[in-house]
Structure formats: structure tokens, C-alpha cells
Scaffold this motif. Structure first.
Motif, PDB file in Angstrom:
ATOM      1  N   ILE A   1      -4.404 -10.206   5.195  1.00 32.16           N
ATOM      2  CA  ILE A   1      -4.058 -10.346   6.612  1.00 32.16           C
ATOM      3  C   ILE A   1      -2.712  -9.698   6.914  1.00 32.16           C
ATOM      4  O   ILE A   1      -2.588  -8.919   7.848  1.00 32.16           O
ATOM      5  CB  ILE A   1      -4.005 -11.841   7.014  1.00 32.16           C
ATOM      6  CG1 ILE A   1      -5.389 -12.468   6.841  1.00 32.16           C
ATOM      7  CG2 ILE A   1      -3.527 -11.994   8.443  1.00 32.16           C
ATOM      8  CD1 ILE A   1      -5.394 -13.952   7.036  1.00 32.16           C
ATOM      9  N   LEU A   2      -1.714  -9.995   6.101  1.00 32.06           N
ATOM     10  CA  LEU A   2      -0.350  -9.572   6.440  1.00 32.06           C
ATOM     11  C   LEU A   2      -0.110  -8.080   6.256  1.00 32.06           C
ATOM     12  O   LEU A   2       0.638  -7.482   7.009  1.00 32.06           O
ATOM     13  CB  LEU A   2       0.664 -10.357   5.611  1.00 32.06           C
ATOM     14  CG  LEU A   2       1.195 -11.629   6.244  1.00 32.06           C
ATOM     15  CD1 LEU A   2       2.295 -12.210   5.391  1.00 32.06           C
ATOM     16  CD2 LEU A   2       1.725 -11.382   7.647  1.00 32.06           C
ATOM     17  N   GLN A   3      -0.742  -7.486   5.234  1.00 32.32           N
ATOM     18  CA  GLN A   3      -0.512  -6.063   4.968  1.00 32.32           C
ATOM     19  C   GLN A   3      -0.811  -5.194   6.199  1.00 32.32           C
ATOM     20  O   GLN A   3       0.047  -4.433   6.637  1.00 32.32           O
ATOM     21  CB  GLN A   3      -1.338  -5.622   3.764  1.00 32.32           C
ATOM     22  CG  GLN A   3      -0.955  -4.272   3.209  1.00 32.32           C
ATOM     23  CD  GLN A   3       0.297  -4.359   2.327  1.00 32.32           C
ATOM     24  OE1 GLN A   3       0.521  -5.365   1.678  1.00 32.32           O
ATOM     25  NE2 GLN A   3       1.117  -3.332   2.355  1.00 32.32           N
ATOM     26  N   PRO A   4      -2.027  -5.307   6.769  1.00 30.11           N
ATOM     27  CA  PRO A   4      -2.283  -4.503   7.972  1.00 30.11           C
ATOM     28  C   PRO A   4      -1.379  -4.872   9.141  1.00 30.11           C
ATOM     29  O   PRO A   4      -0.991  -4.001   9.931  1.00 30.11           O
ATOM     30  CB  PRO A   4      -3.745  -4.792   8.319  1.00 30.11           C
ATOM     31  CG  PRO A   4      -4.211  -5.826   7.400  1.00 30.11           C
ATOM     32  CD  PRO A   4      -3.222  -6.021   6.313  1.00 30.11           C
ATOM     33  N   VAL A   5      -1.018  -6.156   9.254  1.00 31.96           N
ATOM     34  CA  VAL A   5      -0.121  -6.572  10.338  1.00 31.96           C
ATOM     35  C   VAL A   5       1.199  -5.828  10.236  1.00 31.96           C
ATOM     36  O   VAL A   5       1.707  -5.260  11.215  1.00 31.96           O
ATOM     37  CB  VAL A   5       0.112  -8.104  10.292  1.00 31.96           C
ATOM     38  CG1 VAL A   5       1.279  -8.492  11.174  1.00 31.96           C
ATOM     39  CG2 VAL A   5      -1.137  -8.842  10.713  1.00 31.96           C
ATOM     40  N   VAL A   6       1.741  -5.776   9.016  1.00 31.57           N
ATOM     41  CA  VAL A   6       3.018  -5.098   8.809  1.00 31.57           C
ATOM     42  C   VAL A   6       2.882  -3.610   9.106  1.00 31.57           C
ATOM     43  O   VAL A   6       3.724  -3.009   9.773  1.00 31.57           O
ATOM     44  CB  VAL A   6       3.504  -5.326   7.354  1.00 31.57           C
ATOM     45  CG1 VAL A   6       4.670  -4.416   7.038  1.00 31.57           C
ATOM     46  CG2 VAL A   6       3.898  -6.773   7.163  1.00 31.57           C
ATOM     47  N   GLU A   7       1.777  -3.004   8.645  1.00 32.36           N
ATOM     48  CA  GLU A   7       1.583  -1.569   8.894  1.00 32.36           C
ATOM     49  C   GLU A   7       1.481  -1.258  10.384  1.00 32.36           C
ATOM     50  O   GLU A   7       2.003  -0.249  10.852  1.00 32.36           O
ATOM     51  CB  GLU A   7       0.328  -1.071   8.168  1.00 32.36           C
ATOM     52  CG  GLU A   7       0.601  -0.756   6.708  1.00 32.36           C
ATOM     53  CD  GLU A   7      -0.666  -0.592   5.897  1.00 32.36           C
ATOM     54  OE1 GLU A   7      -1.711  -0.252   6.480  1.00 32.36           O
ATOM     55  OE2 GLU A   7      -0.612  -0.821   4.666  1.00 32.36           O
ATOM     56  N   LEU A   8       0.813  -2.151  11.121  1.00 31.03           N
ATOM     57  CA  LEU A   8       0.686  -1.911  12.561  1.00 31.03           C
ATOM     58  C   LEU A   8       2.028  -2.088  13.264  1.00 31.03           C
ATOM     59  O   LEU A   8       2.358  -1.350  14.186  1.00 31.03           O
ATOM     60  CB  LEU A   8      -0.351  -2.861  13.170  1.00 31.03           C
ATOM     61  CG  LEU A   8      -1.791  -2.535  12.804  1.00 31.03           C
ATOM     62  CD1 LEU A   8      -2.735  -3.543  13.416  1.00 31.03           C
ATOM     63  CD2 LEU A   8      -2.159  -1.143  13.278  1.00 31.03           C
ATOM     64  N   LEU A   9       2.804  -3.086  12.820  1.00 30.90           N
ATOM     65  CA  LEU A   9       4.119  -3.298  13.436  1.00 30.90           C
ATOM     66  C   LEU A   9       5.009  -2.076  13.249  1.00 30.90           C
ATOM     67  O   LEU A   9       5.782  -1.716  14.126  1.00 30.90           O
ATOM     68  CB  LEU A   9       4.796  -4.528  12.840  1.00 30.90           C
ATOM     69  CG  LEU A   9       4.391  -5.891  13.402  1.00 30.90           C
ATOM     70  CD1 LEU A   9       5.083  -6.999  12.633  1.00 30.90           C
ATOM     71  CD2 LEU A   9       4.732  -6.010  14.873  1.00 30.90           C
ATOM     72  N   VAL A  10       4.895  -1.417  12.070  1.00 31.96           N
ATOM     73  CA  VAL A  10       5.667  -0.194  11.835  1.00 31.96           C
ATOM     74  C   VAL A  10       5.266   0.872  12.846  1.00 31.96           C
ATOM     75  O   VAL A  10       6.096   1.616  13.353  1.00 31.96           O
ATOM     76  CB  VAL A  10       5.422   0.375  10.419  1.00 31.96           C
ATOM     77  CG1 VAL A  10       6.177   1.674  10.225  1.00 31.96           C
ATOM     78  CG2 VAL A  10       5.839  -0.611   9.365  1.00 31.96           C
ATOM     79  N   GLY A  11       3.969   0.919  13.139  1.00 32.28           N
ATOM     80  CA  GLY A  11       3.449   2.014  13.956  1.00 32.28           C
ATOM     81  C   GLY A  11       3.769   1.909  15.428  1.00 32.28           C
ATOM     82  O   GLY A  11       3.718   2.907  16.138  1.00 32.28           O
TER      83      GLY A  11
END
Lengths: 307, 295
Positions: free
Chosen positions: A124-134
Motif C-alpha cells: 500500500i505505502l510504496q505506490p502512495v509514496v511514489e505518487l506523492l513524489v509525482g
């Protein structure tokens, strides 16, 4: 006929034959690749030289006192008073405050992903972090302007614009940087460390607090410094929520400014080469120096890496 | 409080931290999509903005964003590839390599506003071009180059050593080995990295404010001659991108429907970045499967 062709082809491929086209090709390819590597060096040196020489102009050509520049709090270009302390203070204040919020959250999330719920937590958190970067910084600024600023105005006080709003926006922006590097740091710890701590009867918290975090601390600090570097250099998102006054911030909800915001606002409106414009380049020079300082800190931390 | 209680409490704190982050992202995305999605009409996406009245669109800005992105990637991909190949294949450990690595680190950590200032100095004033698309693309090239070099270097390094050695053992030269073995094998990773970097370039604004400018001239969509003044393809015209437009309407906008335009434009930006992420994942794994004959 066919065997002749085949023999020639084999000859071409022999590296010993200096005149063969493959050697020439090799050299040409290597030259192109070396050229691009040189371009990277050239770009870095050009940026540094250009900005340093332009940034020093206000001191050398216009005779602005460097001491007054970094210690005076009065910035009024119409009276030729250039004290950049309010902006320097503003930049450091939002940077430190946002790191204070984002560092515990980011490192906590990293620990959650690696120690508490390695399987589903990470998914769950990995994609969340990647999207926040984007998410682009102007979008963070816009959200800050339409959500954070009115919220502060109604619940905390003041106009809403100020250090607090800047801090909230920046801490969300640097959160993914801190989280992803901290996660890598926690994950690259040798498994034996964890297991031996559990084996002597430590609880999970004791293991995290006494063993894992100290072992990963140089990298965790690197993560925080990288986050701070990003916060220090961010321009538009901060500019949209900080209020852009020229006074030193006396409270968290009072309008103030940072190095990046004053540059963003004024560099397009002042005449290139004028005193008003040159002092902005000096502010840019401070930004450049600070990004070198952040790199030196990171270098120092990575030399102290224990594991 | 005993150790077990503390442990449980700590676990609860960590879980709540993770929950906060997920909530923040969900809130952000939900807010942007909820407010912005209804504005995304065909008219909004294609019509030019209006300076004083309500009802303007973001057509030229959207085009400018993609055009500058295209030019930037046109410059950065070959340069990043060259730099990445150098770092992965040719660089010998030593002072020079260490220096190049430091340069990449410096470039990567420069704030984008500083890169914008360099762009203003080098590509706007020194060249005498004024605010131009090409100046903006050059500034973004500087901004994106360290990322692309790292992506390419990592991708090339992650190719199994045996593949490279097998090729060299067959008597194939180094450059040919790179071209025919290493690059194809690292292609999926490079493509994924390039698309993710595109997302970053697409949303960048600070480096563009004073290189590509804050205005767009009236464009004539019938003229496709790149040298014509009013042609959308002219690289020597100023061009305001979508991200810059969001900043501009919010800080110096005179139109009454600032909120609507900014909502819509933000939604376009965020959805594009989501799309870039999605494409990067799908394309990367699809090509990887295709190339490795994996089912």
C-alpha cells in the motif's frame, strides 16, 4: 563466392586490424560517450561560475555591504536598503520546521513498511509514496492556498498565510523523499541484527529503538538532510502560501518570505543589470552555496555509514 | 509501563503514521479529482485562456507543456544515455569519475529556481533570444539530465555480467556489445525511468518561469511551418506551460474564475502524472516479458 564473403566478414571483426571499420566505430562511439560525460561537467561548472560571478556583482560593482546584506532586516529597494535576513531566516525556519514534522512521519512510515507490515504495508505505502513524489509542486501550492490557508485562518488565527502554512505544504512535499530513502536504509540492514535482538528476548519496539534505528542512523540522517535540501530550494509552493511580506516572521501565522519567494516574485519585474536585480542574484548565490553545503553534509554522513 | 505495553503502543504509533500518509495522499487526490474533474470539458482543454473574463480554457498551455516535454526528452534521452553508458562501462575508478559523480550530485540537488536563474542568464539574456520554448527546454534538460544519467547507469549495470562477457568473448567490440547486448537488455528499465522522469518534467514550473516565460502569443493552429511567428511549433516563441499557468492565475490572475481554471488545470496535471506512472509500469513490464519470453 560465399566463403570469400564469410572470410572477409571474419577479418572485419578482428580487433587487431587497426584500419578495420569496427575499430573506427569503437573510437567514434567512445568519443561521443566521453563527450556527453564532459557536457555534464561543463554544465555544472558553467552554472556555478555564472551564478557566482553574477551573484557577486551587487557587492563588487554596486558596493552593497555583504555584512549588512546578511545581517540587516530592512529590505526596501526604493531606499537602497538590502538586508536579506528576513528571507534567510524564513528559508531556514520553514526548512527546519518542515523537517521536524516530516522526519518522524517519514521514518515511522519506513519502519512500518519494513518492520511491522512488510508484506501488505509495503504494497500500500510504496505506490502512495511514489505518487506523492509525482505530484507537481504548483499543485501542492494550490492545495495549500485553497485548503491549508483558509483552515489556518479559521482555526489558528491571522491571515492564514505564513510560516505555518509553508511548513505544512513543505512537510508533505518532502515526506516521500525521507520515506523512500529511510525505507531503503532499514531494508538494507543485515537480517542477523534483527534476529539476534529478537533472540535475546527484546520486543519489537526495543529492537527498533535500540538496534535498528541506531544502526541505520547515518542513512536516516541523510534522508532528512536531502528532504531539507528540497524544502530549502522549493519556490512556487512556498510562495503561494507564505504571504510574501518583507518582515521577519514574528509568529507562525504572520506573513513573511523566503529566499526563493522574493526571487520568484521580483526577478522578472526588475531591469536586468540594475541594482534591484543584482541583489536578487546575490540571494540566488546563497541558494547555490546552501545546496553545496547540503551536499557536503551528505558526504560527511555517508562517510560515517556504519554498516 | 512494561516492555510489552510499550511495544504495543509503539506499534500503534507506527500504524497511525502510515495511516496519516495514506490519508494525506487519498485526500489530496480525492480533492483534486473531485473539484477538477467536472471542469475537464473538451472546450476547457482546447480553448485559449481569457485575460479578464470567465470561461477561458487551457488549450495552448496544454500544447506548450507537451511540446516542451517532447523537446526536453529529445535532448535528455541521448545525453543521459551517453552519460549513463560512460559511468557504467567506461569510467575507471579514480579522480575523474569521482568528479563526474560529484557533478551529477550537484546538478541533481540544485533547486529548480536556481536552474531557472541559470537558464535566464544563459539561454535568455546571453543568447539574446528572450523567453523561448527552446530556452525552457534547455533549462529542463539541465534539470532532468542527472536523473536520466542515473536511470541509464543503473539500468546498464543491472544487466547480468555473463551476457556482456559472452558477447565480448565472441570477439565483438565493446561499443558493439553495448549497442547490441547491453542497451536492448536494459531498455525496459530505461523506458520506465524516462517516462517517470517525463512526469517530473511535465509538472515543473519554477525552472520555466523565466526561461519559457509567462505568456503565450496568439497561436494560429493552421500554420505548421515552424519558422512562422504564430505557428504553435515555433521554438523561438514564449510559451506558458500548464504548471506555470496554475501559478500565474493564482498569484497574478485577473479573471473572476481563477478557482475553476486552477482546479481544472491541477486535475489535468495530476491525472497526467498518474497516467505517466501507470504507463511506465505497464510498458516496462510488458516489454520485459516480451523480451525475456516470460509468460
Amino acid at each position: 563466392m560465399e566463403w570469400i564473403e564469410r572470410e572477409q566478414a571474419a577479418k572485419d571483426r578482428l580487433v587487431i586490424n587497426k584500419k578495420s571499420s569496427s575499430v573506427k566505430k569503437e573510437r567514434r562511439g567512445k568519443a561521443v560517450i566521453l563527450g556527453t560525460a564532459l557536457l555534464i561537467i561543463l554544465a555544472t561548472i558553467a552554472i556555478t561560475l555564472f551564478l557566482v560571478s553574477k551573484g557577486l556583482q551587487s557587492f563588487v560593482v554596486n558596493g552593497v555591504s555583504p555584512i549588512e546584506f546578511i545581517s540587516s532586516t530592512e529590505w526596501s529597494p526604493s531606499n537602497e536598503k538590502f538586508g536579506a535576513l528576513p528571507f534567510i531566516f524564513g528559508s531556514f525556519a520553514v526548512t527546519v520546521l518542515s523537517a521536524l514534522i516530516a522526519a518522524p512521519l517519514g521514518i515511522g512510515a519506513a519502519i512500518f513498511m519494513t518492520e511491522i507490515a512488510p508484506s501488505w504495508g509495503q504494497r500500500i505505502l510504496q505506490p502512495v509514496v511514489e505518487l506523492l513524489v509525482g505530484i507537481p509542486s504548483v499543485v501542492y501550492g494550490f492545495i495549500g492556498l485553497t485548503v491549508v490557508v483558509p483552515f489556518i485562518r479559521e482555526n489558528v488565527g491571522g491571515q492564514g498565510f505564513g510560516l505555518l502554512a509553508g511548513t505544512v505544504v513543505l512537510s508533505i512535499m518532502i515526506l516521500p523523499t525521507i520515506t523512500s530513502i529511510s525505507t531503503d536504509a532499514m531494508r538494507s540492514l543485515p537480517g542477523g541484527l534483527r534476529e539476534s535482538s529478537y533472540a535475546v528476548g527484546a520486543t519489537r519496539w526495543q529492537t527498533i529503538y535500540r538496534v535498528l534505528v541506531p544502526a541505520a542512523s547515518p542513512v536516516l540522517l541523510t534522508a532528512v538532510v536531502l528532504g531539507m535540501a528540497r524544502a530549502f530550494g522549493e519556490a512556487l509552493a512556498v510562495q503561494m502560501v507564505i504571504g510574501n511580506s518583507r518582515d521577519i516572521a514574528s509568529s507562525l501565522v504572520e506573513s513573511t518570505g523566503t529566499l526563493t519567494t522574493i526571487i520568484t516574485l521580483n526577478i522578472g519585474h526588475t531591469t536586468f543589470g540594475s541594482l534591484d536585480n543584482n541583489v536578487l542574484w546575490s540571494l540566488g548565490l546563497i541558494l547555490l552555496i546552501m545546496s553545496y553545503v547540503f551536499i557536503i553534509i551528505i558526504r560527511y554522513l555517508s562517510s560515517r555509514r556504519k554498516i | 509501563m512494561n516492555a510489552k505495553m510499550t511495544d504495543k503502543l509503539a506499534t500503534a504509533v507506527f500504524v497511525s503514521m502510515a495511516a496519516i500518509i495514506v490519508t494525506v495522499l487519498a485526500g489530496l487526490l480525492g480533492y483534486i479529482v473531485f473539484h477538477g474533474f467536472p471542469k475537464l470539458t473538451f472546450d476547457f482543454l482546447t480553448s485559449p485562456p481569457s485575460s479578464f473574463q470567465a470561461g477561458g480554457g487551457v488549450g495552448p498551455q496544454l500544447f506548450n507543456s507537451f511540446y516542451i516535454l517532447f523537446l526536453t526528452m529529445l535532448f535528455t534521452v541521448p545525453l543521459g544515455l551517453g552519460g549513463g553508458i560512460y559511468m557504467a562501462e567506461y569510467a575507471k575508478p579514480g579522480r575523474v569519475t569521482e568528479f563526474i559523480r560529484s557533478c551529477i550530485e550537484v546538478l541533481a540537488s540544485l533547486p529548480s529556481i536556481v536552474i531557472g536563474m541559470f537558464g535566464l542568464l544563459a539561454f535568455v539574456n546571453l543568447t539574446g533570444w528572450g523567453y523561448t520554448i527552446i530556452g525552457g527546454a534547455f533549462a529542463l534538460t539541465v534539470f532532468n539530465l542527472p536523473v536520466m544519467v542515473r536511470v541509464c547507469e543503473d539500468a546498464i549495470r543491472s544487466v547480468p555480467k555473463e551476457q556482456k562477457e559472452a558477447s565480448l568473448a565472441l570477439g565483438i567490440t565493446h561499443i558493439e556489445t553495448i549497442r547490441t547486448v547491453l542497451l536492448p537488455a536494459s531498455f525496459p528499465a530505461i523506458l520506465t525511468g524516462a517516462i517517470l522522469a517525463s512526469g517530473r518534467v511535465f509538472g515543473e514550473a519554477a525552472a520555466l518561469l523565466y526561461t519559457a516565460g509567462l505568456t503565450t502569443p496568439r497561436l494560429d493552429w493552421g500554420t505548421w511551418n515552424p519558422f512562422s511567428e504564430s505557428s504553435p511549433l515555433n521554438i523561438f516563441r514564449p510559451a506558458e506551460t500548464l504548471a506555470v499557468h496554475i501559478w500565474k492565475v493564482n498569484t497574478q490572475g485577473l479573471i473572476p474564475d481563477i478557482r475553476e481554471v486552477a482546479d481544472g488545470a491541477s486535475a489535468v496535471l495530476v491525472l497526467s502524472v498518474l497516467l505517466f506512472n501507470l504507463i511506465a509500469r505497464i510498458a516496462g513490464s510488458y516489454i520485459y516479458k516480451k523480451m525475456t519470453a516470460q509468460k
